[in-house]
Motif scaffolding. Sequence first.
Motif, PDB file in Angstrom:
ATOM      1  N   ASP A  22       0.829  -1.212   0.000  1.00  0.00           N
ATOM      2  CA  ASP A  22       0.000   0.000   0.000  1.00  0.00           C
ATOM      3  C   ASP A  22       0.859   1.255   0.000  1.00  0.00           C
ATOM      4  O   ASP A  22       0.638   2.179  -0.794  1.00  0.00           O
ATOM      5  CB  ASP A  22      -0.928   0.014   1.211  1.00  0.00           C
ATOM      6  N   ALA A  23       1.837   1.297   0.887  1.00  0.00           N
ATOM      7  CA  ALA A  23       2.699   2.480   0.977  1.00  0.00           C
ATOM      8  C   ALA A  23       3.499   2.674  -0.305  1.00  0.00           C
ATOM      9  O   ALA A  23       3.649   3.808  -0.790  1.00  0.00           O
ATOM     10  CB  ALA A  23       3.644   2.347   2.183  1.00  0.00           C
ATOM     11  N   SER A  24       3.995   1.601  -0.879  1.00  0.00           N
ATOM     12  CA  SER A  24       4.780   1.694  -2.115  1.00  0.00           C
ATOM     13  C   SER A  24       3.920   2.163  -3.288  1.00  0.00           C
ATOM     14  O   SER A  24       4.362   2.974  -4.106  1.00  0.00           O
ATOM     15  CB  SER A  24       5.415   0.346  -2.443  1.00  0.00           C
ATOM     16  N   ALA A  25       2.697   1.664  -3.373  1.00  0.00           N
ATOM     17  CA  ALA A  25       1.809   2.083  -4.458  1.00  0.00           C
ATOM     18  C   ALA A  25       1.452   3.556  -4.326  1.00  0.00           C
ATOM     19  O   ALA A  25       1.422   4.291  -5.329  1.00  0.00           O
ATOM     20  CB  ALA A  25       0.544   1.231  -4.468  1.00  0.00           C
ATOM     21  N   LEU A  26       1.172   3.995  -3.117  1.00  0.00           N
ATOM     22  CA  LEU A  26       0.865   5.414  -2.911  1.00  0.00           C
ATOM     23  C   LEU A  26       2.054   6.301  -3.261  1.00  0.00           C
ATOM     24  O   LEU A  26       1.897   7.354  -3.893  1.00  0.00           O
ATOM     25  CB  LEU A  26       0.431   5.650  -1.468  1.00  0.00           C
ATOM     26  N   ALA A  27       3.248   5.888  -2.857  1.00  0.00           N
ATOM     27  CA  ALA A  27       4.446   6.673  -3.167  1.00  0.00           C
ATOM     28  C   ALA A  27       4.688   6.717  -4.674  1.00  0.00           C
ATOM     29  O   ALA A  27       5.031   7.769  -5.226  1.00  0.00           O
ATOM     30  CB  ALA A  27       5.649   6.081  -2.447  1.00  0.00           C
ATOM     31  N   ALA A  28       4.493   5.582  -5.351  1.00  0.00           N
ATOM     32  CA  ALA A  28       4.687   5.555  -6.803  1.00  0.00           C
ATOM     33  C   ALA A  28       3.661   6.448  -7.501  1.00  0.00           C
ATOM     34  O   ALA A  28       3.988   7.170  -8.454  1.00  0.00           O
ATOM     35  CB  ALA A  28       4.592   4.123  -7.321  1.00  0.00           C
ATOM     36  N   ALA A  29       2.420   6.428  -7.027  1.00  0.00           N
ATOM     37  CA  ALA A  29       1.386   7.284  -7.619  1.00  0.00           C
ATOM     38  C   ALA A  29       1.702   8.760  -7.371  1.00  0.00           C
ATOM     39  O   ALA A  29       1.492   9.601  -8.257  1.00  0.00           O
ATOM     40  CB  ALA A  29       0.019   6.927  -7.045  1.00  0.00           C
ATOM     41  N   PRO A  63       5.487 -14.147   1.932  1.00  0.00           N
ATOM     42  CA  PRO A  63       4.191 -13.526   1.654  1.00  0.00           C
ATOM     43  C   PRO A  63       4.312 -12.415   0.613  1.00  0.00           C
ATOM     44  O   PRO A  63       5.259 -11.632   0.626  1.00  0.00           O
ATOM     45  CB  PRO A  63       3.759 -12.965   3.001  1.00  0.00           C
ATOM     46  N   VAL A  64       3.346 -12.363  -0.293  1.00  0.00           N
ATOM     47  CA  VAL A  64       3.334 -11.379  -1.364  1.00  0.00           C
ATOM     48  C   VAL A  64       1.996 -10.651  -1.330  1.00  0.00           C
ATOM     49  O   VAL A  64       0.958 -11.262  -1.073  1.00  0.00           O
ATOM     50  CB  VAL A  64       3.516 -12.075  -2.736  1.00  0.00           C
ATOM     51  N   ALA A  65       2.033  -9.340  -1.574  1.00  0.00           N
ATOM     52  CA  ALA A  65       0.806  -8.544  -1.626  1.00  0.00           C
ATOM     53  C   ALA A  65       0.920  -7.549  -2.769  1.00  0.00           C
ATOM     54  O   ALA A  65       2.009  -7.111  -3.124  1.00  0.00           O
ATOM     55  CB  ALA A  65       0.577  -7.815  -0.310  1.00  0.00           C
ATOM     56  N   SER A  66      -0.219  -7.193  -3.333  1.00  0.00           N
ATOM     57  CA  SER A  66      -0.229  -6.192  -4.396  1.00  0.00           C
ATOM     58  C   SER A  66      -1.134  -5.044  -3.979  1.00  0.00           C
ATOM     59  O   SER A  66      -2.025  -5.214  -3.144  1.00  0.00           O
ATOM     60  CB  SER A  66      -0.714  -6.806  -5.709  1.00  0.00           C
ATOM     61  N   ALA A  67      -0.877  -3.884  -4.559  1.00  0.00           N
ATOM     62  CA  ALA A  67      -1.694  -2.704  -4.271  1.00  0.00           C
ATOM     63  C   ALA A  67      -1.733  -1.820  -5.502  1.00  0.00           C
ATOM     64  O   ALA A  67      -0.820  -1.826  -6.340  1.00  0.00           O
ATOM     65  CB  ALA A  67      -1.128  -1.941  -3.083  1.00  0.00           C
ATOM     66  N   ARG A  68      -2.797  -1.055  -5.595  1.00  0.00           N
ATOM     67  CA  ARG A  68      -3.003  -0.134  -6.709  1.00  0.00           C
ATOM     68  C   ARG A  68      -3.351   1.208  -6.121  1.00  0.00           C
ATOM     69  O   ARG A  68      -4.122   1.299  -5.166  1.00  0.00           O
ATOM     70  CB  ARG A  68      -4.163  -0.659  -7.562  1.00  0.00           C
ATOM     71  N   ALA A  69      -2.769   2.278  -6.661  1.00  0.00           N
ATOM     72  CA  ALA A  69      -3.058   3.616  -6.177  1.00  0.00           C
ATOM     73  C   ALA A  69      -3.067   4.595  -7.342  1.00  0.00           C
ATOM     74  O   ALA A  69      -2.376   4.409  -8.332  1.00  0.00           O
ATOM     75  CB  ALA A  69      -2.023   4.052  -5.135  1.00  0.00           C
ATOM     76  N   GLY A  70      -3.872   5.623  -7.194  1.00  0.00           N
ATOM     77  CA  GLY A  70      -3.967   6.661  -8.211  1.00  0.00           C
ATOM     78  C   GLY A  70      -4.896   7.759  -7.750  1.00  0.00           C
ATOM     79  O   GLY A  70      -5.438   7.723  -6.650  1.00  0.00           O
ATOM     80  N   PRO A  71      -5.107   8.737  -8.583  1.00  0.00           N
ATOM     81  CA  PRO A  71      -5.972   9.847  -8.213  1.00  0.00           C
ATOM     82  C   PRO A  71      -7.427   9.398  -8.108  1.00  0.00           C
ATOM     83  O   PRO A  71      -7.796   8.357  -8.679  1.00  0.00           O
ATOM     84  CB  PRO A  71      -5.761  10.863  -9.339  1.00  0.00           C
ATOM     85  N   PRO A  72      -8.248  10.170  -7.417  1.00  0.00           N
ATOM     86  CA  PRO A  72      -9.671   9.817  -7.319  1.00  0.00           C
ATOM     87  C   PRO A  72     -10.293   9.698  -8.713  1.00  0.00           C
ATOM     88  O   PRO A  72      -9.987  10.457  -9.616  1.00  0.00           O
ATOM     89  CB  PRO A  72     -10.274  10.976  -6.544  1.00  0.00           C
ATOM     90  N   GLY A  73     -11.179   8.738  -8.851  1.00  0.00           N
ATOM     91  CA  GLY A  73     -11.859   8.541 -10.128  1.00  0.00           C
ATOM     92  C   GLY A  73     -11.093   7.694 -11.106  1.00  0.00           C
ATOM     93  O   GLY A  73     -11.518   7.526 -12.236  1.00  0.00           O
ATOM     94  N   SER A  74      -9.973   7.129 -10.709  1.00  0.00           N
ATOM     95  CA  SER A  74      -9.181   6.312 -11.627  1.00  0.00           C
ATOM     96  C   SER A  74      -9.423   4.824 -11.379  1.00  0.00           C
ATOM     97  O   SER A  74      -8.514   4.031 -11.439  1.00  0.00           O
ATOM     98  CB  SER A  74      -7.680   6.618 -11.471  1.00  0.00           C
TER      99      SER A  74
END
Length: 128
Positions: A57-64, A115-126
């Motif tokens: 989650d943190a990595s996806a938010l930082a990348a976004a 353990p592996v986890a995935s996350a997706r992050a982007g602006p609202p409405g994406s």
Amino acid sequence: MVRPPCHRPSTRPGHGEHGAASIVAVGIVGALVLLTTLTLGAISTYADVRRAAGAADASALAAADAASGAIIGTPCDVATRLAARNGGRLVSCAVDGAVSVVVVAVASAIPGIEPVASARAGPPGSAP
């Protein structure tokens, strides 16, 4: 000729069961040790999965944020650094516009489990 006294089994209750309680006690203690070991392994694995999810989650938010220009750096480099700070390893990183999708793995206390986890992050409405 004198004959030795005859030894007959005793008819008193419990006379022939010396040590039976010890064997049962050892079995119960063994079962408790096994149950405790399995429970601690499951709890440890659950904690590692939650740690992987948090790092993803943190990595996806930082990348976004990096993709949108809110922070300096290339999105996947920022995600890699943040995953490492959270005890993980970035497995994959994909950026499409301002939306990022990352996969993070963490080392487990149990050998052979990662353990592996995935996350997706982007602006609202994406939404996908």
